[in-house]
Design a protein around this motif. Structure first.
Motif, PDB file in Angstrom:
ATOM      1  N   ALA A  26      39.049  26.391 -24.835  1.00  0.00           N
ATOM      2  CA  ALA A  26      40.292  26.067 -25.548  1.00  0.00           C
ATOM      3  C   ALA A  26      41.004  27.355 -25.934  1.00  0.00           C
ATOM      4  O   ALA A  26      40.447  28.454 -25.802  1.00  0.00           O
ATOM      5  N   THR A  27      42.213  27.191 -26.418  1.00  0.00           N
ATOM      6  CA  THR A  27      42.918  28.277 -27.093  1.00  0.00           C
ATOM      7  C   THR A  27      43.347  27.749 -28.452  1.00  0.00           C
ATOM      8  O   THR A  27      43.489  26.538 -28.652  1.00  0.00           O
ATOM      9  N   ALA A  28      43.529  28.647 -29.396  1.00  0.00           N
ATOM     10  CA  ALA A  28      43.939  28.260 -30.752  1.00  0.00           C
ATOM     11  C   ALA A  28      44.675  29.430 -31.380  1.00  0.00           C
ATOM     12  O   ALA A  28      44.512  30.583 -30.964  1.00  0.00           O
ATOM     13  N   THR A  29      45.467  29.132 -32.393  1.00  0.00           N
ATOM     14  CA  THR A  29      46.172  30.171 -33.134  1.00  0.00           C
ATOM     15  C   THR A  29      45.427  30.441 -34.435  1.00  0.00           C
ATOM     16  O   THR A  29      45.107  29.506 -35.174  1.00  0.00           O
ATOM     17  N   VAL A  30      45.134  31.709 -34.685  1.00  0.00           N
ATOM     18  CA  VAL A  30      44.514  32.114 -35.955  1.00  0.00           C
ATOM     19  C   VAL A  30      45.662  32.245 -36.954  1.00  0.00           C
ATOM     20  O   VAL A  30      46.469  33.164 -36.862  1.00  0.00           O
ATOM     21  N   THR A  31      45.762  31.287 -37.877  1.00  0.00           N
ATOM     22  CA  THR A  31      46.920  31.259 -38.772  1.00  0.00           C
ATOM     23  C   THR A  31      46.692  31.975 -40.094  1.00  0.00           C
ATOM     24  O   THR A  31      47.645  32.401 -40.738  1.00  0.00           O
ATOM     25  N   ALA A  32      45.449  32.081 -40.522  1.00  0.00           N
ATOM     26  CA  ALA A  32      45.147  32.730 -41.796  1.00  0.00           C
ATOM     27  C   ALA A  32      43.673  33.084 -41.809  1.00  0.00           C
ATOM     28  O   ALA A  32      42.883  32.542 -41.035  1.00  0.00           O
ATOM     29  N   ALA A  33      43.320  33.990 -42.681  1.00  0.00           N
ATOM     30  CA  ALA A  33      41.911  34.335 -42.873  1.00  0.00           C
ATOM     31  C   ALA A  33      41.736  34.826 -44.293  1.00  0.00           C
ATOM     32  O   ALA A  33      42.632  35.439 -44.867  1.00  0.00           O
ATOM     33  N   GLY A  34      40.588  34.533 -44.857  1.00  0.00           N
ATOM     34  CA  GLY A  34      40.301  34.998 -46.203  1.00  0.00           C
ATOM     35  C   GLY A  34      38.810  35.063 -46.450  1.00  0.00           C
ATOM     36  O   GLY A  34      38.032  34.376 -45.792  1.00  0.00           O
ATOM     37  N   ARG A  35      38.430  35.884 -47.388  1.00  0.00           N
ATOM     38  CA  ARG A  35      37.027  36.034 -47.759  1.00  0.00           C
ATOM     39  C   ARG A  35      36.679  34.993 -48.818  1.00  0.00           C
ATOM     40  O   ARG A  35      37.428  34.799 -49.768  1.00  0.00           O
ATOM     41  N   VAL A  36      35.562  34.304 -48.643  1.00  0.00           N
ATOM     42  CA  VAL A  36      35.151  33.264 -49.578  1.00  0.00           C
ATOM     43  C   VAL A  36      34.838  33.910 -50.926  1.00  0.00           C
ATOM     44  O   VAL A  36      34.044  34.844 -51.016  1.00  0.00           O
ATOM     45  N   ASP A  90      33.495  21.703 -44.087  1.00  0.00           N
ATOM     46  CA  ASP A  90      33.229  20.641 -43.118  1.00  0.00           C
ATOM     47  C   ASP A  90      31.770  20.624 -42.670  1.00  0.00           C
ATOM     48  O   ASP A  90      31.381  19.814 -41.838  1.00  0.00           O
ATOM     49  N   GLY A  91      30.957  21.518 -43.220  1.00  0.00           N
ATOM     50  CA  GLY A  91      29.558  21.584 -42.831  1.00  0.00           C
ATOM     51  C   GLY A  91      29.342  22.226 -41.478  1.00  0.00           C
ATOM     52  O   GLY A  91      28.241  22.223 -40.950  1.00  0.00           O
ATOM     53  N   LEU A  92      30.391  22.775 -40.893  1.00  0.00           N
ATOM     54  CA  LEU A  92      30.314  23.342 -39.548  1.00  0.00           C
ATOM     55  C   LEU A  92      30.465  24.859 -39.553  1.00  0.00           C
ATOM     56  O   LEU A  92      30.933  25.444 -38.588  1.00  0.00           O
ATOM     57  N   GLY A  93      30.089  25.487 -40.644  1.00  0.00           N
ATOM     58  CA  GLY A  93      30.170  26.940 -40.730  1.00  0.00           C
ATOM     59  C   GLY A  93      29.397  27.431 -41.935  1.00  0.00           C
ATOM     60  O   GLY A  93      28.963  26.649 -42.774  1.00  0.00           O
ATOM     61  N   ASP A  94      29.245  28.727 -42.026  1.00  0.00           N
ATOM     62  CA  ASP A  94      28.561  29.350 -43.158  1.00  0.00           C
ATOM     63  C   ASP A  94      29.625  29.810 -44.150  1.00  0.00           C
ATOM     64  O   ASP A  94      30.227  30.865 -43.977  1.00  0.00           O
ATOM     65  N   TYR A  95      29.864  28.986 -45.169  1.00  0.00           N
ATOM     66  CA  TYR A  95      30.894  29.262 -46.163  1.00  0.00           C
ATOM     67  C   TYR A  95      30.324  29.943 -47.398  1.00  0.00           C
ATOM     68  O   TYR A  95      30.795  29.736 -48.505  1.00  0.00           O
ATOM     69  N   SER A  96      29.327  30.772 -47.222  1.00  0.00           N
ATOM     70  CA  SER A  96      28.738  31.510 -48.337  1.00  0.00           C
ATOM     71  C   SER A  96      29.753  32.489 -48.909  1.00  0.00           C
ATOM     72  O   SER A  96      30.606  33.022 -48.183  1.00  0.00           O
ATOM     73  N   VAL A  97      29.631  32.736 -50.225  1.00  0.00           N
ATOM     74  CA  VAL A  97      30.509  33.705 -50.881  1.00  0.00           C
ATOM     75  C   VAL A  97      30.359  35.054 -50.165  1.00  0.00           C
ATOM     76  O   VAL A  97      29.262  35.497 -49.857  1.00  0.00           O
ATOM     77  N   GLY A  98      31.509  35.652 -49.863  1.00  0.00           N
ATOM     78  CA  GLY A  98      31.536  36.932 -49.172  1.00  0.00           C
ATOM     79  C   GLY A  98      31.823  36.816 -47.686  1.00  0.00           C
ATOM     80  O   GLY A  98      32.221  37.783 -47.047  1.00  0.00           O
ATOM     81  N   ARG A  99      31.636  35.615 -47.102  1.00  0.00           N
ATOM     82  CA  ARG A  99      31.916  35.410 -45.674  1.00  0.00           C
ATOM     83  C   ARG A  99      33.420  35.252 -45.467  1.00  0.00           C
ATOM     84  O   ARG A  99      34.168  34.971 -46.399  1.00  0.00           O
ATOM     85  N   TRP A 100      33.871  35.401 -44.244  1.00  0.00           N
ATOM     86  CA  TRP A 100      35.279  35.245 -43.895  1.00  0.00           C
ATOM     87  C   TRP A 100      35.504  33.911 -43.204  1.00  0.00           C
ATOM     88  O   TRP A 100      34.710  33.495 -42.358  1.00  0.00           O
ATOM     89  N   VAL A 101      36.602  33.242 -43.559  1.00  0.00           N
ATOM     90  CA  VAL A 101      37.006  31.986 -42.939  1.00  0.00           C
ATOM     91  C   VAL A 101      38.289  32.246 -42.164  1.00  0.00           C
ATOM     92  O   VAL A 101      39.257  32.763 -42.716  1.00  0.00           O
ATOM     93  N   TRP A 102      38.273  31.904 -40.892  1.00  0.00           N
ATOM     94  CA  TRP A 102      39.452  32.042 -40.033  1.00  0.00           C
ATOM     95  C   TRP A 102      40.008  30.641 -39.785  1.00  0.00           C
ATOM     96  O   TRP A 102      39.316  29.784 -39.259  1.00  0.00           O
ATOM     97  N   SER A 103      41.235  30.403 -40.144  1.00  0.00           N
ATOM     98  CA  SER A 103      41.868  29.111 -39.911  1.00  0.00           C
ATOM     99  C   SER A 103      42.365  29.046 -38.470  1.00  0.00           C
ATOM    100  O   SER A 103      43.103  29.916 -38.018  1.00  0.00           O
ATOM    101  N   LEU A 104      41.946  27.995 -37.751  1.00  0.00           N
ATOM    102  CA  LEU A 104      42.341  27.798 -36.348  1.00  0.00           C
ATOM    103  C   LEU A 104      43.235  26.578 -36.253  1.00  0.00           C
ATOM    104  O   LEU A 104      42.820  25.469 -36.592  1.00  0.00           O
ATOM    105  N   GLU A 105      44.464  26.780 -35.815  1.00  0.00           N
ATOM    106  CA  GLU A 105      45.418  25.677 -35.698  1.00  0.00           C
ATOM    107  C   GLU A 105      46.011  25.648 -34.297  1.00  0.00           C
ATOM    108  O   GLU A 105      45.804  26.564 -33.515  1.00  0.00           O
ATOM    109  N   ASP A 106      46.768  24.611 -34.032  1.00  0.00           N
ATOM    110  CA  ASP A 106      47.434  24.438 -32.739  1.00  0.00           C
ATOM    111  C   ASP A 106      46.430  24.602 -31.594  1.00  0.00           C
ATOM    112  O   ASP A 106      46.671  25.315 -30.626  1.00  0.00           O
ATOM    113  N   VAL A 107      45.282  23.920 -31.731  1.00  0.00           N
ATOM    114  CA  VAL A 107      44.229  24.011 -30.727  1.00  0.00           C
ATOM    115  C   VAL A 107      44.658  23.283 -29.460  1.00  0.00           C
ATOM    116  O   VAL A 107      45.165  22.162 -29.510  1.00  0.00           O
TER     117      VAL A 107
END
Length: 161
Positions: free
Chosen positions: A80-90, A116-133
């Protein structure tokens, strides 16, 4: 095009628009924020099937057509392809019943992500938002790499919704 490699079934869950974010121990390069990237399924399988650890049953109909035939997940291919729309540290986790909200922050901006239970959302980790998949009509074999890497797409076609 920049690309990122994910373990299966997570790459296919992004392609199926079930997994809306990716978690990493590092932030995405600034050059990929707002840009379309390729989602690559790793060639190597995990030692224990990751799909056995999914927090909910994944319906076959939710997956792209190439995954519906015999539940064979592609390995070593861009799916697939997706757009990385935002990212932030938990920075915190808030529980609302069984659902969780992840608060992350980058340069003063606070983002809210659903756990969503599909990632490691521990404090200090980074979350990348994927949109327009956009799932590909067929997986495209490619050799992946760690980190962000360059992929040269040829004649890409997304699957029909």
């Amino acid at each position: 095009m920049k690309a990122i490699t994910l373990w299966q079934p997570y790459a296919s869950l992004v392609a199926a628009r079930i997994k809306a974010s990716e978690t990493r121990g590092w932030p995405p390069p600034e050059s990929v924020i707002g840009e379309r990237i390729a989602i690559h399924a790793a060639a190597r399988r995990l030692t224990a099937p990751a799909h056995n650890r999914l927090p909910f049953p994944v319906r076959e109909a939710a997956f792209p057509l190439w995954l519906n035939s015999g539940w064979r997940m592609p390995y070593g291919a861009v799916v697939a392809t997706a757009t990385v729309t935002a990212a932030g540290r938990v920075i915190d986790r808030i529980r609302n019943g069984s659902e969780g909200t992840i608060l992350s922050q980058d340069e003063g901006t606070v983002y809210h992500f659903e756990d969503d239970g599909l990632g490691d959302y521990s404090v200090g980790r980074w979350v990348w938002s994927l949109e327009d998949v956009e799932p590909l009509a067929e997986p495209v074999p490619a050799r992946g790499q760690q980190g962000i890497w360059n992929w040269e797409p040829q004649n890409l076609a997304s699957s029909a919704d």
